[in-house]
Design a protein around this motif. Sequence first.
Motif, PDB file in Angstrom:
ATOM      1  N   LEU A  74       0.759  -1.275  -0.087  1.00 53.23           N
ATOM      2  CA  LEU A  74      -0.038   0.361  -0.121  1.00 53.23           C
ATOM      3  C   LEU A  74       1.034   0.758  -0.137  1.00 53.23           C
ATOM      4  O   LEU A  74       0.477   2.240  -0.457  1.00 53.23           O
ATOM      5  CB  LEU A  74      -1.060  -0.026   1.336  1.00 53.23           C
ATOM      6  CG  LEU A  74      -2.136  -1.084   1.544  1.00 53.23           C
ATOM      7  CD1 LEU A  74      -2.942  -1.086   2.369  1.00 53.23           C
ATOM      8  CD2 LEU A  74      -3.287  -0.593   0.140  1.00 53.23           C
ATOM      9  N   ILE A  80      -0.492   7.000  -1.001  1.00 48.16           N
ATOM     10  CA  ILE A  80      -1.220   6.474  -0.196  1.00 48.16           C
ATOM     11  C   ILE A  80       0.298   6.693   1.335  1.00 48.16           C
ATOM     12  O   ILE A  80       1.931   6.173   0.571  1.00 48.16           O
ATOM     13  CB  ILE A  80      -0.981   5.320  -0.133  1.00 48.16           C
ATOM     14  CG1 ILE A  80      -2.259   4.991  -1.776  1.00 48.16           C
ATOM     15  CG2 ILE A  80      -2.023   4.232   1.542  1.00 48.16           C
ATOM     16  CD1 ILE A  80      -3.358   5.156  -0.763  1.00 48.16           C
ATOM     17  N   ALA A  85      -2.624   4.216   5.195  1.00 48.22           N
ATOM     18  CA  ALA A  85      -2.126   2.484   4.962  1.00 48.22           C
ATOM     19  C   ALA A  85      -3.114   1.498   5.643  1.00 48.22           C
ATOM     20  O   ALA A  85      -3.135   0.904   6.405  1.00 48.22           O
ATOM     21  CB  ALA A  85      -1.144   2.112   4.777  1.00 48.22           C
ATOM     22  N   MET A  88      -6.515   2.272   6.287  1.00 47.56           N
ATOM     23  CA  MET A  88      -6.667   0.943   5.512  1.00 47.56           C
ATOM     24  C   MET A  88      -6.643  -0.815   6.499  1.00 47.56           C
ATOM     25  O   MET A  88      -7.646  -1.377   6.505  1.00 47.56           O
ATOM     26  CB  MET A  88      -6.484   0.932   4.260  1.00 47.56           C
ATOM     27  CG  MET A  88      -6.472   1.800   3.641  1.00 47.56           C
ATOM     28  SD  MET A  88      -5.738   1.793   1.957  1.00 47.56           S
ATOM     29  CE  MET A  88      -6.488   0.812   0.441  1.00 47.56           C
ATOM     30  N   ILE A  97      -8.391  -6.266   1.676  1.00 47.64           N
ATOM     31  CA  ILE A  97      -8.037  -6.081   0.793  1.00 47.64           C
ATOM     32  C   ILE A  97      -7.250  -5.953  -0.185  1.00 47.64           C
ATOM     33  O   ILE A  97      -7.073  -5.986  -1.099  1.00 47.64           O
ATOM     34  CB  ILE A  97      -6.664  -4.810   1.487  1.00 47.64           C
ATOM     35  CG1 ILE A  97      -7.102  -3.866   2.638  1.00 47.64           C
ATOM     36  CG2 ILE A  97      -5.600  -3.612   0.546  1.00 47.64           C
ATOM     37  CD1 ILE A  97      -5.813  -3.746   3.802  1.00 47.64           C
ATOM     38  N   LYS A  98      -6.465  -7.777  -0.084  1.00 48.20           N
ATOM     39  CA  LYS A  98      -5.773  -8.200  -1.380  1.00 48.20           C
ATOM     40  C   LYS A  98      -7.243  -9.148  -2.415  1.00 48.20           C
ATOM     41  O   LYS A  98      -6.709  -8.260  -3.257  1.00 48.20           O
ATOM     42  CB  LYS A  98      -5.293  -9.348  -0.528  1.00 48.20           C
ATOM     43  CG  LYS A  98      -4.222  -8.819   0.136  1.00 48.20           C
ATOM     44  CD  LYS A  98      -3.511 -10.333   0.495  1.00 48.20           C
ATOM     45  CE  LYS A  98      -4.421 -11.066   1.714  1.00 48.20           C
ATOM     46  NZ  LYS A  98      -3.143 -11.876   1.750  1.00 48.20           N
ATOM     47  N   ILE A 101      -8.857  -5.397  -3.966  1.00 45.46           N
ATOM     48  CA  ILE A 101      -7.397  -4.920  -5.111  1.00 45.46           C
ATOM     49  C   ILE A 101      -7.482  -5.481  -6.859  1.00 45.46           C
ATOM     50  O   ILE A 101      -8.177  -5.465  -7.264  1.00 45.46           O
ATOM     51  CB  ILE A 101      -6.348  -4.689  -4.660  1.00 45.46           C
ATOM     52  CG1 ILE A 101      -6.163  -4.194  -3.799  1.00 45.46           C
ATOM     53  CG2 ILE A 101      -5.185  -4.148  -5.675  1.00 45.46           C
ATOM     54  CD1 ILE A 101      -5.212  -3.158  -3.141  1.00 45.46           C
ATOM     55  N   ILE A 109     -12.378   0.019  -1.552  1.00 42.76           N
ATOM     56  CA  ILE A 109     -11.461   0.258  -0.986  1.00 42.76           C
ATOM     57  C   ILE A 109     -11.760   2.159  -0.742  1.00 42.76           C
ATOM     58  O   ILE A 109     -10.940   2.867  -0.367  1.00 42.76           O
ATOM     59  CB  ILE A 109     -10.655   0.682  -2.553  1.00 42.76           C
ATOM     60  CG1 ILE A 109      -9.869  -1.092  -3.570  1.00 42.76           C
ATOM     61  CG2 ILE A 109      -9.001   1.667  -2.033  1.00 42.76           C
ATOM     62  CD1 ILE A 109      -9.216  -2.063  -2.206  1.00 42.76           C
ATOM     63  N   VAL A 123      -4.942   2.646  -6.104  1.00 41.42           N
ATOM     64  CA  VAL A 123      -4.556   1.479  -6.016  1.00 41.42           C
ATOM     65  C   VAL A 123      -4.521   0.207  -6.488  1.00 41.42           C
ATOM     66  O   VAL A 123      -3.696  -0.294  -6.491  1.00 41.42           O
ATOM     67  CB  VAL A 123      -4.863   1.781  -4.282  1.00 41.42           C
ATOM     68  CG1 VAL A 123      -4.786   0.260  -3.663  1.00 41.42           C
ATOM     69  CG2 VAL A 123      -4.706   2.880  -3.713  1.00 41.42           C
ATOM     70  N   LEU A 127      -1.428  -1.793  -7.771  1.00 39.34           N
ATOM     71  CA  LEU A 127      -1.193  -3.199  -6.964  1.00 39.34           C
ATOM     72  C   LEU A 127      -2.079  -4.701  -7.853  1.00 39.34           C
ATOM     73  O   LEU A 127      -1.466  -5.762  -7.010  1.00 39.34           O
ATOM     74  CB  LEU A 127      -1.683  -3.206  -5.568  1.00 39.34           C
ATOM     75  CG  LEU A 127      -0.548  -1.714  -4.320  1.00 39.34           C
ATOM     76  CD1 LEU A 127      -1.343  -2.109  -3.550  1.00 39.34           C
ATOM     77  CD2 LEU A 127       0.725  -2.195  -5.390  1.00 39.34           C
TER      78      LEU A 127
END
Length: 193
Positions: A74, A80, A85, A88, A97-98, A101, A109, A123, A127
């Motif tokens: 992040l 960010i 981060a 988050m 989060i994973k 994304i 997000i 983001v 990512l």
Amino acid sequence: MITHIKGKLVEKNPTDVVIDCNGVGYFINISLHTFSQIPDQENISLFTHLHVKEDGHTLYGFITPGEREVFRLLISVSGIGTNTARTMLSSLTPKQIKEGIAGEDVALIQSVKGIGLKTAQRVIIDLKDKIIKIYDIDEVSVNKNNTNKDEALSALEVLGYAKKQAERVVDKIVSATPEATVEDIIKQALKKL
């Protein structure tokens, strides 16, 4: 430089802990996710990330190396910082989060305080490929779950429930039972709203 700290837990707050390691007290910033998982025992161990800036050195602590890895991914995104981060990781689990994304879930997000549409999109753009590659996430399954989640959310909105509240409940249901159908998600959500 400092990769983990093991010692006596002196102080525990939702945003930070102090660990005494051989007579030296380390002030370590943590996320709510880590806070909720720190055991109430005297000796603990945290994985750390040392953030060095002109005006100081700051330690961030994580209950697992996986959470630290998500944190590092992040903060590699322009816009960010370490505080964002950490916010988050306090609002969402590392897994959410994973998956958010990988599944291009901009709304998820963006649901984090202080993250706008452009930052959420950045983001995901920066990512997505890394996360899919590192964690070997199957894009198809993530997108399928999002379709069920999105359909359930719009149904709940039609029924008159507030979007934010419905989203929180539905996120918990989807993360607990990823294979849930739209009907299952709606039924479970109605019991909790």
